[in-house]
Design a protein around this motif. Structure first.
Motif, mmCIF file in Angstrom:
data_model
loop_
_atom_site.group_PDB
_atom_site.id
_atom_site.type_symbol
_atom_site.label_atom_id
_atom_site.label_comp_id
_atom_site.label_asym_id
_atom_site.label_seq_id
_atom_site.Cartn_x
_atom_site.Cartn_y
_atom_site.Cartn_z
ATOM 1 N N LEU A 24 0.780 -1.496 0.309
ATOM 2 C CA LEU A 24 0.360 0.090 0.537
ATOM 3 C C LEU A 24 0.960 1.269 -0.006
ATOM 4 O O LEU A 24 1.639 1.170 0.735
ATOM 5 C CB LEU A 24 -1.168 -0.117 1.343
ATOM 6 N N PHE A 25 0.859 2.131 -1.403
ATOM 7 C CA PHE A 25 1.666 3.305 -0.579
ATOM 8 C C PHE A 25 1.657 4.129 0.021
ATOM 9 O O PHE A 25 0.413 4.488 0.790
ATOM 10 C CB PHE A 25 0.999 3.964 -2.419
ATOM 11 N N THR A 26 2.113 4.519 0.888
ATOM 12 C CA THR A 26 2.306 5.269 1.755
ATOM 13 C C THR A 26 2.748 7.263 1.213
ATOM 14 O O THR A 26 3.939 7.095 0.896
ATOM 15 C CB THR A 26 2.891 5.734 2.677
ATOM 16 N N SER A 51 -3.694 9.599 -4.728
ATOM 17 C CA SER A 51 -3.692 8.516 -3.682
ATOM 18 C C SER A 51 -3.781 8.721 -2.309
ATOM 19 O O SER A 51 -4.090 7.937 -1.763
ATOM 20 C CB SER A 51 -2.162 8.138 -4.144
ATOM 21 N N ILE A 53 -6.660 9.944 0.527
ATOM 22 C CA ILE A 53 -8.063 9.468 1.113
ATOM 23 C C ILE A 53 -8.950 10.849 1.098
ATOM 24 O O ILE A 53 -8.340 11.670 1.414
ATOM 25 C CB ILE A 53 -7.641 8.691 2.837
ATOM 26 N N LEU A 61 -1.468 5.693 5.471
ATOM 27 C CA LEU A 61 -1.223 4.776 4.597
ATOM 28 C C LEU A 61 -2.791 4.649 3.434
ATOM 29 O O LEU A 61 -3.948 3.802 4.305
ATOM 30 C CB LEU A 61 -1.760 3.469 5.944
ATOM 31 N N GLY A 62 -2.508 4.656 2.320
ATOM 32 C CA GLY A 62 -3.051 4.413 1.305
ATOM 33 C C GLY A 62 -4.040 3.507 1.272
ATOM 34 O O GLY A 62 -3.425 2.642 1.857
ATOM 35 N N GLU A 63 -5.006 3.794 0.282
ATOM 36 C CA GLU A 63 -4.919 2.229 -0.907
ATOM 37 C C GLU A 63 -4.246 2.133 -2.295
ATOM 38 O O GLU A 63 -4.896 1.028 -2.966
ATOM 39 C CB GLU A 63 -6.692 3.385 -0.713
ATOM 40 N N MET A 64 -3.641 2.930 -2.366
ATOM 41 C CA MET A 64 -3.112 3.106 -3.709
ATOM 42 C C MET A 64 -1.856 1.584 -3.454
ATOM 43 O O MET A 64 -1.443 1.685 -3.154
ATOM 44 C CB MET A 64 -2.264 3.612 -4.160
ATOM 45 N N LEU A 65 -2.499 0.914 -4.822
ATOM 46 C CA LEU A 65 -1.403 -0.934 -4.665
ATOM 47 C C LEU A 65 -0.429 -0.084 -5.386
ATOM 48 O O LEU A 65 -0.238 0.011 -6.654
ATOM 49 C CB LEU A 65 -2.522 -1.767 -5.155
ATOM 50 N N THR A 66 0.683 -0.966 -4.974
ATOM 51 C CA THR A 66 1.958 -0.428 -5.977
ATOM 52 C C THR A 66 2.604 -2.527 -6.002
ATOM 53 O O THR A 66 3.724 -2.815 -4.698
ATOM 54 C CB THR A 66 3.406 0.298 -5.126
#
Lengths: 385, 213
Positions: A24-26, A51, A53, A61-66
């Motif tokens: 999860l992208f921070t 990215s 919220i 702690l976002g929701e974008m997946l890396t």
């Protein structure tokens, strides 16, 4: 590290990418006071950032997946997943492509490919994709061997291989200790240390007993539907942290009789450990069968079946003992109880001593002192004793 | 870049100026990624919820994600259930439905069910077609399902349609990773991305995400 075998230019290119779970992208939010010069500018920037919220832009702690950025470490018990892609880099149509993926360890060679049939044709800029999974069961060097065979449009048959080497490391250090109780119960303490580089969530640590024993797990505090773990809120194990798990093993009734007679090494059972890391990445290990040296009991074994924890002063109490003949000869035994000096106490732990068994055949006496302790309490409310 | 200690100072200062609420707000930002102490992070989030109840749904979801990062899927699911309850109480807003769907997708991911995760992200796109996170995440799921071309196509399409939104560090990381997997000519494609970024972004843009070196 990959080592390419081809000296000639191939029409097809093979690429491999390990598929650990995405992360999860921070974000690193920058904020300021309302009355500072930038004013609302930082907040606005954060709101525009795709990215963050929405409604809580300062959350890191976002929701974008890396996607995974490097191979990372791989540990025994984890699942090795990998993307294998064969791409037609040329301008001609390629025929009869067969892609094979094998995993070579020091002891065996395993086939990992999902399909073993050839693909009829591959147009330029197209690719053949496969995702392979393998639960790693050995430590040490592993080599992923990918082999591609194909036919050019002129009928020439070509072949190349690529090798990808990686090391499988040990994730846990497990130490076990046995404690024998005065009854036939055996307590097992399992000490587990996380020797990886990231925190682990211990999903399950259970003891599968051998057929002789029943096991009671002593790692939850009773209360509520599920019972809380004895480790409290710290549900995860940081790198280099250790935890002790406790189990009580009781011989099954059909084996209880023989329990006193068993000599030498007995098999207790094995530990089954399941853990999870980032986004549910799973690992599982079972120890080999744990063994215990039975304590030497000599010819006769005296064990306790029933004894109260606490007794009242100057009141008689019952204990039940079991006497087992551990030798190979028949015995004729006489029991004698001898009084010992008892200190006039108003409490404390007292030792039960003075039991004597005499083998009348051999005229041999076995002495049993300090066979157990009881806590003696004063039953009177004031200090009258 | 502001040094971390200055951020910390900045975060702690308001409590001495009788504005403890503001201090808490800023502190939670900092604590979260130093997630070495997850327990403390979660407790901090809980105290923030009391001060900022309107952010309850996002904060509870955030705590759920922390537990997913540790690997405690069961506790994460419990938090996501609390989110669903909170959403039901406040009535259905599209943003809340989106939140619930995103959480569901993350749980599917944690259970290795990439098909379900992709389906949940796609559901979000039905409500909010321009949602950049759902778009990116759906493409990521496609890769895990063995659909590299499709995944690349989706991400490239997004960047071309709306470069302002999608020329973002995380999306670019994903794009360049997929270029490297796709072919030996990834360098040219990455350079093309660099040119696109150069037109838009300032000097502070983290070009490492393009993996050109």
């Amino acid at each position: 590290m990959d080592v390419s075998q081809a000296k000639q230019e191939h029409l097809l290119a093979l690429k491999v990418m390990r598929l650990t779970k995405p992360t999860l992208f921070t974000n690193l939010p920058v904020t300021c006071e309302d009355r500072d010069l930038p004013g609302d500018l930082f907040d606005q920037l954060m709101r525009e950032d795709p990215s963050t919220i929405k409604g809580a832009e300062a959350l890191m702690l976002g929701e974008m997946l890396t996607l995974p950025q490097n191979f990372g470490n791989i540990f025994l018990g984890e699942t090795f997943s990998s993307y294998i892609s064969v791409h037609n880099d040329s301008i001609q149509v390629v025929k009869d492509i067969l892609v094979k993926a094998d995993l070579q360890t020091s002891s065996q060679r395993l086939n990992l490919s999902a399909s073993n049939s050839a693909v009829a044709e591959l147009k330029p800029e197209s690719c053949i994709d496969d995702v392979i999974h393998h639960e790693v069961k050995e430590i040490g060097t592993h080599i992923l061997v990918c082999a591609v065979s194909y036919t050019t449009q002129y009928g020439e048959k070509l072949y190349f291989r690529k090798f990808f080497k990686f090391q499988v490391l040990k994730p846990l250090d497990v130490k076990t200790k046995f404690y024998n109780a005065e009854t036939d119960e055996v307590f097992l303490e399992a000490q587990i240390q996380n020797i990886t580089t990231s925190p682990m969530f211990m999903e399950k640590v259970s003891l599968e007993p051998s057929m002789m024993y029943n096991v009671t797990e002593l790692n939850t505090v009773a209360g509520g539907d599920e019972g809380e773990s004895t480790f409290g809120k710290m549900s995860y194990l940081q790198p280099m942290d250790t935890r002790q798990y406790l189990y009580c093993l009781k011989p099954k009734p059909e084996y209880a009789e023989k329990a006193g007679v068993i000599k030498g090494v007995t098999v207790i059972g094995k530990l089954d450990i399941v853990w999870k890391t980032n986004l549910g990445e799973r690992g599982r290990l079972q120890t080999s069968q744990l063994q215990r040296m039975a304590p030497g009991y000599g010819d006769i074994r005296l064990s306790l079946e029933m004894i109260p924890d606490t007794v009242n002063l100057e009141e008689p109490f019952d204990i039940i003992c079991k006497i087992t003949n551990c030798s190979e000869r028949t015995m004729d035994l006489e029991l004698e109880m001898m009084n010992t000096r008892s200190i006039h106490w108003c409490g404390g732990l007292q030792s039960i001593s003075g039991l004597r068994l005499t083998d009348t055949f051999l005229k041999r006496t076995y002495e049993y002192d300090d066979i157990a302790q009881v806590c003696v309490v004063c039953p009177y409310t004031n200090n009258e004793c | 870049m502001v040094p971390f200690s200055m951020r910390l100072l900045h975060a702690e200062l308001p409590q001495y100026l009788a504005k403890p609420q503001e201090a808490l707000d800023r502190l939670h930002n900092l604590k979260t990624v130093c997630l070495a102490d997850y327990v403390l992070a979660v407790e901090t989030y809980h105290s923030i919820i009391q001060y900022e109840p309107q952010q309850r749904v996002q904060l509870l979801s955030g705590i759920g994600r922390i537990f997913l990062q540790i690997g405690d899927v069961k506790t994460a699911e419990r938090y996501f259930q609390d989110v669903e309850k909170a959403c039901q109480m406040t009535g259905s807003q599209p943003s809340h439905t989106t939140c619930v769907l995103m959480n569901r997708a993350f749980v599917s991911l944690s259970q290795n069910n990439y098909t379900e995760a992709h389906a949940s992200f796609t559901e979000v796109l039905k409500i909010d077609p321009k949602n950049p996170v759902a778009n990116n995440n759906a493409a990521v799921c496609l890769l895990y399902l063995g659909c590299l071309k499709e995944s690349l196509g989706q991400l490239e399409g997004l960047v071309q349609q709306d470069p302002a939104l999608y020329l973002h560090e995380s999306v670019l990381f994903n794009l360049t990773t997929m270029y490297e997997l796709e072919s030996s000519r990834s360098t040219q494609k990455k350079q093309a991305l660099l040119e696109a970024v150069a037109c838009r972004e300032g000097d502070s843009f983290n070009t490492q995400c393009l993996k050109l070196v």
